[in-house]
Design a protein around this motif. Sequence first.
Motif, PDB file in Angstrom:
ATOM      1  N   ASP A 174      51.964  47.832  83.034  1.00  0.00           N
ATOM      2  CA  ASP A 174      51.440  48.314  81.735  1.00  0.00           C
ATOM      3  C   ASP A 174      50.869  47.165  80.909  1.00  0.00           C
ATOM      4  O   ASP A 174      51.018  47.104  79.683  1.00  0.00           O
ATOM      5  CB  ASP A 174      52.536  49.029  80.940  1.00  0.00           C
ATOM      6  CG  ASP A 174      53.070  50.265  81.654  1.00  0.00           C
ATOM      7  OD1 ASP A 174      52.284  50.894  82.389  1.00  0.00           O
ATOM      8  OD2 ASP A 174      54.261  50.581  81.492  1.00  0.00           O
ATOM      9  N   GLY A 175      50.241  46.224  81.597  1.00  0.00           N
ATOM     10  CA  GLY A 175      49.566  45.128  80.914  1.00  0.00           C
ATOM     11  C   GLY A 175      50.464  43.983  80.494  1.00  0.00           C
ATOM     12  O   GLY A 175      49.973  42.963  79.991  1.00  0.00           O
ATOM     13  N   GLU A 176      51.785  44.113  80.707  1.00  0.00           N
ATOM     14  CA  GLU A 176      52.728  43.071  80.293  1.00  0.00           C
ATOM     15  C   GLU A 176      53.274  42.328  81.514  1.00  0.00           C
ATOM     16  O   GLU A 176      53.683  42.946  82.499  1.00  0.00           O
ATOM     17  CB  GLU A 176      53.896  43.677  79.508  1.00  0.00           C
ATOM     18  CG  GLU A 176      53.501  44.349  78.203  1.00  0.00           C
ATOM     19  CD  GLU A 176      53.057  43.345  77.150  1.00  0.00           C
ATOM     20  OE1 GLU A 176      53.545  42.191  77.197  1.00  0.00           O
ATOM     21  OE2 GLU A 176      52.212  43.712  76.312  1.00  0.00           O
ATOM     22  N   VAL A 177      53.270  40.979  81.420  1.00  0.00           N
ATOM     23  CA  VAL A 177      53.839  40.181  82.509  1.00  0.00           C
ATOM     24  C   VAL A 177      55.349  40.395  82.545  1.00  0.00           C
ATOM     25  O   VAL A 177      56.030  40.298  81.522  1.00  0.00           O
ATOM     26  CB  VAL A 177      53.536  38.676  82.317  1.00  0.00           C
ATOM     27  CG1 VAL A 177      54.197  37.858  83.423  1.00  0.00           C
ATOM     28  CG2 VAL A 177      52.034  38.435  82.320  1.00  0.00           C
ATOM     29  N   LEU A 178      55.867  40.711  83.714  1.00  0.00           N
ATOM     30  CA  LEU A 178      57.301  40.974  83.849  1.00  0.00           C
ATOM     31  C   LEU A 178      58.107  39.689  83.662  1.00  0.00           C
ATOM     32  O   LEU A 178      57.626  38.592  84.000  1.00  0.00           O
ATOM     33  CB  LEU A 178      57.598  41.555  85.237  1.00  0.00           C
ATOM     34  CG  LEU A 178      56.972  42.923  85.540  1.00  0.00           C
ATOM     35  CD1 LEU A 178      57.129  43.252  87.024  1.00  0.00           C
ATOM     36  CD2 LEU A 178      57.622  44.003  84.689  1.00  0.00           C
ATOM     37  N   PRO A 179      59.350  39.808  83.141  1.00  0.00           N
ATOM     38  CA  PRO A 179      60.206  38.619  82.968  1.00  0.00           C
ATOM     39  C   PRO A 179      60.405  37.872  84.284  1.00  0.00           C
ATOM     40  O   PRO A 179      60.520  36.642  84.298  1.00  0.00           O
ATOM     41  CB  PRO A 179      61.524  39.205  82.446  1.00  0.00           C
ATOM     42  CG  PRO A 179      61.146  40.520  81.843  1.00  0.00           C
ATOM     43  CD  PRO A 179      60.009  41.032  82.654  1.00  0.00           C
TER      44      PRO A 179
END
Length: 461
Positions: A174-179
């Motif tokens: 969803d466009g966010e880099v995963l931790p």
Amino acid sequence: MKSAVETLNPTRVRLTVEVPFEELKDSLDAAYKKINQQVTVKGFRKGKIPARVIDQRFGRGAVLEEAVNDALPKFYNEAVNEAEVNPLGQPEVDITELKDGELLAFTAEVDVRPTIEIPDYSGIEVEVDAIEVTDEDVEKSVEQLRERFASTNPVERAAAEGDVVTVDLTAKVDGEVLPDGIADGVSYTIGSGELLDGIDAAVTGLEAGGEATFTSELKGGSAAGKEAEVTVKVTAVAARELPELDDEFAQMASEFDTLDELKADSRKRLENMKQFDQATQAQERVLEKFLELAEIPVPEKLLEDEVNTRKHNLEHHQLGQMGLSLEKYLELQGKTVEEFEAETKEQAVKGIKTQFLLDELVSTEKLNVEQDELTEHLFRRAASSGMSPDQFAQAVVQGGQVPMLVGEVARGKALAVVVEAAKVVDTNGEVVDLSDDEDEVEAAAETVEAVTGEAEAAEEK
């Protein structure tokens, strides 16, 4: 104490027990002592309160309840021994009468091991795969060994299948880099299928410094099972070089001086592996036939526990370690929930029946487990668990699981008896003799364990 047993069905009985009140004396004394330690009464030292005062202040009923709860297990076990039944799990107890100073009466319904008649297994016949090792099988085995001794050399060209690339990965959902979505310096062989789906197409054709983006379903981590946008950057490309297949390779990769000797050894090892597979196949098919010959009722509660145990272990242990949910697992397997439920129940029924039948054969044939057999089984179980034999043995003793291991070996011996009596032929029509297999009992124990799964654990529960 008086007791009687009533058979409700082939796997369940009802025990009716009457206990004269005087037999509750020890439990009543223990109840007064316990209550004495828990309560305080003005004018009396703790632990020195007379019984009549406890009756007046807290009620005789509370004392009777404590005494009965303490005494029931003892009287239940005496009734079980008198009735000579083998209970499975915990009983459902109902106190039918409790007259202070006169009588305690109760009933206990419990599942029991069914009475099983061992069928005549001397006529069992099964067919197994023939042991055939082709030249292609040998070539493949040697080629796999050759792959292990491959070397890599950096190249200044576009990456191709078989090359080893060093890559940096960044995954977004969803466009966010995963931790946990960044990995640098990952080594990957193109075409191995050991990383993400879609990465082969993405990196093929890229030179060092090249970058590409692709979509893939994550197999693990915080977003396992979700679609992610993955950016891959190639930082290095190396070509794999395989050693020449010659005598020099044989000397480098093995204890043999020539390639022919290496190939001969590979053929022998493949034959041994196929022989083991053939023996396992024979054991599985003989067991199937043996089960078909016997009438074995299955207790409903035990079956329910077994099914639940298998589901729990699959979902929370096996799949959990792989980062998969049960829903995703069924999707990958192409199974519906209904199909999974039916399959699990079928496996559970087979496991329970196998345990009951082989345990009965152990008893009938008076099969004993020798110390060296138990030791060998312990060593193999330790190896499969990734623990040292000492660590595994300590865990088994502390967990009270020695009887379980003894049972596994005993059932293996029972199955070996049935296999030896059966006629086993291969697909070429040749009779297969398994009696000379030194590891026959241990192999049979492993076959039985694979079938019974958690059955014994469910029974103990």
